[in-house]
Write an enzyme that holds these catalytic residues in place. Structure first.
Site, mmCIF file in Angstrom:
data_model
loop_
_atom_site.group_PDB
_atom_site.id
_atom_site.type_symbol
_atom_site.label_atom_id
_atom_site.label_comp_id
_atom_site.label_asym_id
_atom_site.label_seq_id
_atom_site.Cartn_x
_atom_site.Cartn_y
_atom_site.Cartn_z
ATOM 1 C CE LYS A 1 -4.470 0.824 0.240
ATOM 2 N NZ LYS A 1 -5.474 -0.010 -0.437
ATOM 3 N N GLY B 1 -22.987 3.220 -4.825
ATOM 4 C CA GLY B 1 -21.926 3.732 -5.688
ATOM 5 C C GLY B 1 -21.464 2.656 -6.651
ATOM 6 N N GLY C 1 -24.886 2.396 0.337
ATOM 7 C CA GLY C 1 -23.813 2.945 -0.499
ATOM 8 C C GLY C 1 -24.032 2.556 -1.945
ATOM 9 C CB VAL D 1 -18.962 -1.578 -4.604
ATOM 10 C CG1 VAL D 1 -19.255 -2.947 -4.011
ATOM 11 C CG2 VAL D 1 -17.469 -1.407 -4.849
ATOM 12 N N GLY D 2 -21.941 -0.798 -4.969
ATOM 13 C CA GLY D 2 -23.311 -1.082 -4.566
ATOM 14 C C GLY D 2 -24.275 -1.231 -5.725
HETATM 15 P P1 NAD Z 1 -18.164 5.079 -4.563
HETATM 16 O O1 NAD Z 1 -17.584 6.377 -4.137
HETATM 17 O O2 NAD Z 1 -18.399 4.815 -6.008
HETATM 18 O O3 NAD Z 1 -19.549 4.811 -3.809
HETATM 19 C C1 NAD Z 1 -19.726 5.003 -2.437
HETATM 20 C C2 NAD Z 1 -21.208 5.331 -2.218
HETATM 21 O O4 NAD Z 1 -21.434 5.351 -0.809
HETATM 22 C C3 NAD Z 1 -21.637 6.702 -2.752
HETATM 23 O O5 NAD Z 1 -22.862 6.570 -3.433
HETATM 24 C C4 NAD Z 1 -21.807 7.544 -1.482
HETATM 25 O O6 NAD Z 1 -22.804 8.552 -1.614
HETATM 26 C C5 NAD Z 1 -22.237 6.484 -0.509
HETATM 27 N N1 NAD Z 1 -22.060 6.848 0.892
HETATM 28 C C6 NAD Z 1 -21.083 7.570 1.475
HETATM 29 N N2 NAD Z 1 -21.299 7.669 2.794
HETATM 30 C C7 NAD Z 1 -22.447 6.989 3.053
HETATM 31 C C8 NAD Z 1 -23.182 6.728 4.224
HETATM 32 N N3 NAD Z 1 -22.781 7.163 5.404
HETATM 33 N N4 NAD Z 1 -24.313 5.976 4.120
HETATM 34 C C9 NAD Z 1 -24.723 5.510 2.932
HETATM 35 N N5 NAD Z 1 -24.059 5.731 1.793
HETATM 36 C C10 NAD Z 1 -22.929 6.463 1.849
HETATM 37 O O7 NAD Z 1 -17.170 3.985 -3.929
HETATM 38 P P2 NAD Z 1 -17.032 2.456 -4.356
HETATM 39 O O8 NAD Z 1 -15.925 2.315 -5.352
HETATM 40 O O9 NAD Z 1 -18.366 1.897 -4.664
HETATM 41 O O10 NAD Z 1 -16.466 1.820 -3.007
HETATM 42 C C11 NAD Z 1 -17.318 1.609 -1.899
HETATM 43 C C12 NAD Z 1 -16.530 0.882 -0.820
HETATM 44 O O11 NAD Z 1 -16.078 -0.376 -1.306
HETATM 45 C C13 NAD Z 1 -15.279 1.601 -0.327
HETATM 46 O O12 NAD Z 1 -15.134 1.311 1.039
HETATM 47 C C14 NAD Z 1 -14.157 0.953 -1.097
HETATM 48 O O13 NAD Z 1 -12.924 1.032 -0.422
HETATM 49 C C15 NAD Z 1 -14.656 -0.468 -1.160
HETATM 50 N N6 NAD Z 1 -14.155 -1.271 -2.287
HETATM 51 C C16 NAD Z 1 -14.306 -0.834 -3.558
HETATM 52 C C17 NAD Z 1 -13.857 -1.634 -4.608
HETATM 53 C C18 NAD Z 1 -14.057 -1.219 -6.045
HETATM 54 O O14 NAD Z 1 -13.832 -2.055 -6.919
HETATM 55 N N7 NAD Z 1 -14.492 -0.012 -6.328
HETATM 56 C C19 NAD Z 1 -13.237 -2.881 -4.347
HETATM 57 C C20 NAD Z 1 -13.113 -3.288 -3.020
HETATM 58 C C21 NAD Z 1 -13.580 -2.486 -1.989
#
Ligand code: NAD
Length: 366
Positions: free
Chosen positions: A77, A177, A175, A179-180
């Site tokens: 990291k 975003g 969330g 991933v979700g």
């Molecule tokens: P993203 O920024 O695309 O989406 C995050 C979403 O969470 C956004 O819609 C945001 O509005 C929402 N959010 C923020 N605070 C919130 C809260 N308190 N309650 C509800 N929703 C909230 O990020 P992402 O890439 O989807 O990543 C999400 C998580 O997954 C992070 O913790 C990231 O480290 C982890 N992750 C991501 C990946 C990847 O491939 N992108 C892989 C492994 C882990």
């Protein structure tokens, strides 16, 4: 911490590097935790403050994630101290790349505050990085939603271990975003219906089923899911305790705590975010009979995809690899957890630890 060696155990870290350059303002930390399975892959975070302990903890998490996924890579990291929206970001990232040029056992990837453009600058400087733009041979993992796709595979694999059929199951996504939203899609393709979705603006709820594509369109337009007309809107935390069968925390760390674990209705939790639950909350969920597929097993799709990209593979190859690895790992972890009566996270750590130690048997640390 009195000495950097206080961080060390038999797995690592192998190298801890502080980079500081008064001429260009660069301050960064790189932790290469363990390279027994191959050069370390791990994200480059850009945040205003960081501690060495935090960087080392994140590097160790990558060692476990990469080993669990059976990748030919160890964990590492890096953190650049800075604001991701600052002027001069490109120069700082390029200076960082030069700072890690000789650390050939560290392959940078995107993380909080960095993206595929930052990885393109790094590749331009030192010839190595993952999570690249498509024109440079990258597989854009958030665009194709590979981590959400992997969560769908994990759900399918977990079906045999809990009293849930994905077809007809009610899903809550905290969330909505990258991933979700793709996780919601992956589960809908298997017959589930989305009954709760949240973002930083709040939560929308509808037991009859929310229209996933309409919510995605709202997010693409820069709006909150709460702007969807026709569904009940609640505070952000409401998604965690919503009436559902499957809960996917996919936003931030530590959202499932001792304070709300008992109110969780889901019987299956798929951890999309990293460390979304405290360890004691995971234990409480286990005691309540909830199956939790831990983060480094369930959300490994992104790093598996990055590894496939690094080795010259294609998008369809990445999907196949993600499906195969996440399916077999989820099943192995849940089988071990059931047979030895331990938490899935503990079973996953044991499994990954065995793989790391087996790889270390072959390694000669120069
Ligand atoms: P993203 O920024 O695309 O989406 C995050 C979403 O969470 C956004 O819609 C945001 O509005 C929402 N959010 C923020 N605070 C919130 C809260 N308190 N309650 C509800 N929703 C909230 O990020 P992402 O890439 O989807 O990543 C999400 C998580 O997954 C992070 O913790 C990231 O480290 C982890 N992750 C991501 C990946 C990847 O491939 N992108 C892989 C492994 C882990």
């Amino acid at each position: 911490m009195n000495s950097p060696f206080d961080l060390a155990d038999e797995l690592g870290p192998q190298k801890v590097v502080h980079i500081q350059n008064a001429a260009n303002g660069l301050k960064a930390i790189v932790v290469i935790d363990n390279t027994a399975a191959g050069p370390s892959i791990g994200g480059v975070r850009m945040v205003p403050d960081v501690t060495l302990e935090e960087c080392a903890r994140l590097a160790r998490a990558m060692t476990y994630k990469n080993a669990a996924a059976g990748l030919p890579h160890g964990g590492g990291k890096a953190v650049i101290v800075g604001n991701p929206t600052m002027a001069g970001k490109e120069e700082l990232i390029r200076a960082f790349a030069q700072g890690v040029a000789e650390l050939e056992d560290y392959i940078p990837g995107p993380d909080m505050g960095t993206d595929e453009t930052a990885m393109a600058w790094m590749r331009d400087e030192i010839g190595r990085a993952v999570g690249l733009p498509r024109v440079l041979g990258g597989i854009p993992l958030d665009e194709i939603g590979i981590t959400g796709f992997g969560l769908g595979v994990a759900a399918e694999a977990a079906e045999a271990f809990c009293d849930i059929s994905i077809d007809g199951a009610r899903v809550a996504v905290q969330g909505f975003g990258a991933v979700g939203k793709h996780a919601a899609r992956a589960l809908a393709e298997r017959g589930a219906r989305l009954v709760a979705a949240s973002d930083s603006g709040g939560t929308v709820l509808d037991q009859g089923g929310l229209p996933i594509e309409d919510l995605i369109a709202l997010k693409s337009a820069g709006k909150s899911v709460t702007e969807f007309a026709g569904a009940t809107s609640e505070p952000t935390e409401a998604a965690i305790t919503a009436e559902c069968d499957i809960l996917i925390p996919a936003a931030r760390p530590d959202v499932i705590t001792d304070a709300n674990a008992a109110d969780i209705k889901a019987r299956l939790v798929l951890e999309g975010a990293n460390i979304p639950a405290s360890m004691s909350a995971e234990r409480a969920l286990h005691d309540q009979g909830v199956i939790v597929v831990p983060d480094f097993i369930a959300n490994a799709g992104g790093v598996i995809c990055a590894s496939v990209e690094y080795h010259g593979g294609t998008e369809s190859g990445a999907r196949d690899t993600v499906a195969e690895r996440i399916r077999s790992n989820t099943m192995e972890v849940l089988e071990r957890a059931r047979d030895t009566n331990v938490l899935p996270r503990d079973a996953a750590r044991t499994m990954a630890g065995e793989r790391i130690r087996a790889a270390m048997e072959f390694a000669r640390f120069a």
